[in-house]
Scaffold this motif. Structure first.
Motif, PDB file in Angstrom:
ATOM      1  N   ASN A   8       0.806  -1.211   0.000  1.00 22.28           N
ATOM      2  CA  ASN A   8       0.000   0.000   0.000  1.00 22.28           C
ATOM      3  C   ASN A   8       0.849   1.275   0.000  1.00 22.28           C
ATOM      4  N   MET A   9       1.909   1.260  -0.797  1.00 22.18           N
ATOM      5  CA  MET A   9       2.793   2.405  -1.031  1.00 22.18           C
ATOM      6  C   MET A   9       3.669   2.761   0.170  1.00 22.18           C
ATOM      7  N   ILE A  34       3.833   1.061  17.275  1.00 27.67           N
ATOM      8  CA  ILE A  34       3.998   1.900  16.085  1.00 27.67           C
ATOM      9  C   ILE A  34       3.498   1.157  14.852  1.00 27.67           C
ATOM     10  N   LEU A  35       3.868  -0.103  14.720  1.00 27.39           N
ATOM     11  CA  LEU A  35       3.450  -0.883  13.557  1.00 27.39           C
ATOM     12  C   LEU A  35       1.939  -1.096  13.532  1.00 27.39           C
ATOM     13  N   ILE A  61      -3.408   3.151   9.635  1.00 28.00           N
ATOM     14  CA  ILE A  61      -3.300   4.245   8.664  1.00 28.00           C
ATOM     15  C   ILE A  61      -3.227   3.702   7.242  1.00 28.00           C
ATOM     16  N   PHE A  62      -2.414   2.689   7.031  1.00 21.99           N
ATOM     17  CA  PHE A  62      -2.105   2.225   5.684  1.00 21.99           C
ATOM     18  C   PHE A  62      -2.997   1.088   5.195  1.00 21.99           C
ATOM     19  N   SER A  63      -3.983   0.697   5.965  1.00 14.83           N
ATOM     20  CA  SER A  63      -4.894  -0.352   5.509  1.00 14.83           C
ATOM     21  C   SER A  63      -5.934   0.195   4.536  1.00 14.83           C
ATOM     22  N   GLU A  80      -3.713   7.696  -0.021  1.00 11.43           N
ATOM     23  CA  GLU A  80      -3.674   8.677  -1.112  1.00 11.43           C
ATOM     24  C   GLU A  80      -3.849  10.101  -0.576  1.00 11.43           C
ATOM     25  N   ARG A  81      -4.725  10.289   0.424  1.00  6.49           N
ATOM     26  CA  ARG A  81      -4.882  11.615   1.042  1.00  6.49           C
ATOM     27  C   ARG A  81      -3.584  12.031   1.731  1.00  6.49           C
ATOM     28  N   LEU A  82      -2.953  11.100   2.387  1.00 10.32           N
ATOM     29  CA  LEU A  82      -1.676  11.378   3.050  1.00 10.32           C
ATOM     30  C   LEU A  82      -0.634  11.818   2.034  1.00 10.32           C
TER      31      LEU A  82
END
Length: 149
Positions: A64-65, A116-117, A123-125, A131-133
């Motif tokens: 996811n980038m 943290i993970l 956030i990244f799911s 994309e907004r980030l």
């Protein structure tokens, strides 16, 4: 750095967020992420070599980038305190055949990386949130997204 500085240093400092980075190689992105951690007193310089070695031996691309650059176990003695850096590459980086737009540098003592993970997984799911980030041009908003670390 005094003991008080160490105690008051958050996991993510605003100066360790860099928006709109120019395209780079994975190695350059890792060095950039590690350099922020070094400059802010989270790591000793040898940790960056461990970050590069980790990615050479086992890609730090997570999907996811996102790539989370972190050091090998043998570099743990180079960590002074837990911290992260966040670099956003809107144009993307070819990361061993995958597209990465967010590179996090991570240095964690003990099991502190687990929280943290887990937060990063939230956030990244969501691809739309990622994309907004990536499009965000407000460092404060990015900071708030990661602020609960």
């Amino acid at each position: 750095m005094t003991d008080r500085d160490k105690e008051e240093r958050p996991v993510l400092m605003k100066e360790n967020i860099v928006l709109n980075c120019k395209a780079a190689t994975p190695e350059e992105a890792i060095i950039n992420a590690g350099s922020l951690l070094l400059k802010s007193g989270y790591i000793k310089s040898g940790y960056i070599k461990g970050m590069l070695s980790r990615d050479q031996n086992f890609s730090v691309y997570l999907g996811n980038m996102l790539a989370i650059a972190h050091g090998e176990k043998k570099a743990r003695d180079q960590i002074l305190r837990t911290g992260i850096s966040v670099l956003i590459y809107p144009e993307g980086i070819d990361w061993h055949g995958n597209q990465v737009k967010v590179v996090m540098g991570l240095a964690a003592i003990g099991d502190e990386h687990m929280e943290i993970l887990m937060h990063c997984a939230n956030i990244f799911s969501d691809r739309k949130q990622v994309e907004r980030l990536v499009r965000c041009r407000d460092k404060e908003k990015v900071y708030q997204m990661f602020n609960s670390l």
